[in-house]
Design an enzyme around this catalytic site. Sequence first.
Site, mmCIF file in Angstrom:
data_model
loop_
_atom_site.group_PDB
_atom_site.id
_atom_site.type_symbol
_atom_site.label_atom_id
_atom_site.label_comp_id
_atom_site.label_asym_id
_atom_site.label_seq_id
_atom_site.Cartn_x
_atom_site.Cartn_y
_atom_site.Cartn_z
ATOM 1 N N ILE A 209 0.787 -1.226 0.041
ATOM 2 C CA ILE A 209 -0.021 -0.031 -0.020
ATOM 3 C C ILE A 209 0.883 1.019 -0.020
ATOM 4 O O ILE A 209 0.540 2.322 -0.642
ATOM 5 C CB ILE A 209 -1.101 -0.162 0.937
ATOM 6 C CG1 ILE A 209 -2.256 0.925 0.884
ATOM 7 C CG2 ILE A 209 -0.400 0.262 2.474
ATOM 8 C CD1 ILE A 209 -2.933 0.730 -0.376
ATOM 9 N N SER B 128 12.114 1.032 6.505
ATOM 10 C CA SER B 128 11.964 -0.023 6.017
ATOM 11 C C SER B 128 13.044 -1.290 6.179
ATOM 12 O O SER B 128 14.241 -1.089 6.455
ATOM 13 C CB SER B 128 11.774 -0.397 4.171
ATOM 14 O OG SER B 128 11.809 -1.522 4.011
ATOM 15 N N ARG B 129 12.618 -2.480 6.664
ATOM 16 C CA ARG B 129 13.644 -3.508 7.315
ATOM 17 C C ARG B 129 14.011 -3.936 5.736
ATOM 18 O O ARG B 129 15.244 -4.796 5.907
ATOM 19 C CB ARG B 129 13.010 -4.576 7.867
ATOM 20 C CG ARG B 129 12.421 -4.073 9.287
ATOM 21 C CD ARG B 129 11.213 -4.949 9.612
ATOM 22 N NE ARG B 129 10.353 -5.175 8.851
ATOM 23 C CZ ARG B 129 9.544 -6.441 9.050
ATOM 24 N NH1 ARG B 129 9.631 -7.186 10.121
ATOM 25 N NH2 ARG B 129 8.686 -6.870 8.061
ATOM 26 N N LYS C 249 -5.642 1.463 7.913
ATOM 27 C CA LYS C 249 -6.653 0.870 8.367
ATOM 28 C C LYS C 249 -6.032 -0.698 8.248
ATOM 29 O O LYS C 249 -5.494 -1.103 7.424
ATOM 30 C CB LYS C 249 -7.975 1.047 7.751
ATOM 31 C CG LYS C 249 -7.952 1.108 6.098
ATOM 32 C CD LYS C 249 -7.559 -0.371 5.537
ATOM 33 C CE LYS C 249 -8.214 -1.626 5.662
ATOM 34 N NZ LYS C 249 -7.988 -2.759 4.717
ATOM 35 N N ASP D 165 -9.704 -7.822 7.106
ATOM 36 C CA ASP D 165 -9.021 -6.664 6.803
ATOM 37 C C ASP D 165 -9.632 -6.134 5.588
ATOM 38 O O ASP D 165 -9.859 -4.731 5.694
ATOM 39 C CB ASP D 165 -7.569 -7.192 6.390
ATOM 40 C CG ASP D 165 -6.710 -5.926 5.764
ATOM 41 O OD1 ASP D 165 -5.913 -5.593 6.284
ATOM 42 O OD2 ASP D 165 -6.929 -5.933 4.461
#
Length: 311
Positions: free
Chosen positions: A13, A35-36, A89, A167
């Site tokens: 997203i 970010s990993r 969300k 979700d």
Amino acid sequence: MPFKIAVVGIGKIAIDQHLPCIAKNKNFQLVAGVSRHATLDYVPCFDSLSALIKSKIKIDAVALCTPPSVRLAMAREALDAGYNVLIEKPPTPTIGEMVSMIDYTKKKKRVLYATWHSRYNRSVDEAKKRLKGKHVNFMRITWKEDVNKWHPGQNWIAEPGGFGVFDPGINALSVVTKILPDPIYVESSRIEVPENWSTPIGADIKFKRGDGKPVDMSASFDWRQRGEQIWDIKLATADGMKMKLSKGGTVLHVNGKLIMEAPMEEYQMIYKKFAKLLKAKKSETDYSPLQLECDAFMLAKPVVVGKFEWD
Ligand code: NAP
């Protein structure tokens, strides 16, 4: 001066919506990523929020695009650093964490924006206007999509706090909690949980009104849909109006007549709204869609179904 923003969690997203919408909005300037795994070649990237905070880069706000289960700790860390926070969300895995996040934001005197992207459609606003003051006695939500298409390889959705089919289902509930003139409550639900998942892949929910008047209101969520993806909400009122919001809330029919087919601008509208909230130093933290889902879990009859395998 644009608000300096960092995006945290560079997954689907963030790449599909947040980064392009920030780039197009003059009120924001992307100054970092967290970010990993991923990197962005046009701004500095850090492998954790703590590393971003330590860098001392000036940040006004972060957009948390990580899964809900890790958001409370991240939001608190961001708020401690003086950042304002936008969250994807569903906001948190539980109401307890949401209430805590709201309280923590107030204590830190910052802005928290809990987004519900499906609410940002012109057809949804028009539906709300037309339902004002009416008695809604029928609602049929049909939210059927292919999990392989929308969440490829995202194993977190099957873990506790990952919501499963709730979700996407929460998107429908975010629409109805916006447009219905009166609140609804969960009467009962049935959830189907694959034997190798902790979350449901299918759900049927019955709703009731608070005044006890008879209604026929239900939702059916399914992640095993193939072919056509269905995101429909049908409503009827006691005075005979029939309404259908389809394609996720972008198309509105009333009494069989097409009223509106609005282009998809959900995330553009989210960043427009976030800029407004930041300027006004106001939070927006409605969690009524989460409340309905938590209640649907609470009242659910669980049924274990066959093992789920990704395509
Ligand atoms: P995703 O592709 O799995 O991306 C989430 C990102 O969060 C991952 O790429 C990872 O980023 C980071 N992350 C994952 N687990 C983490 C952990 N334990 N700790 C820290 N970071 C972690 O998922 P997504 O589809 O973007 O969904 C993210 C949120 O957006 C969800 O709440 C979802 O409901 C919402 N959303 C998704 C869609 C959609 O079409 N997929 C649409 C609207 C809203 P790094 O590897 O970069 O660290």
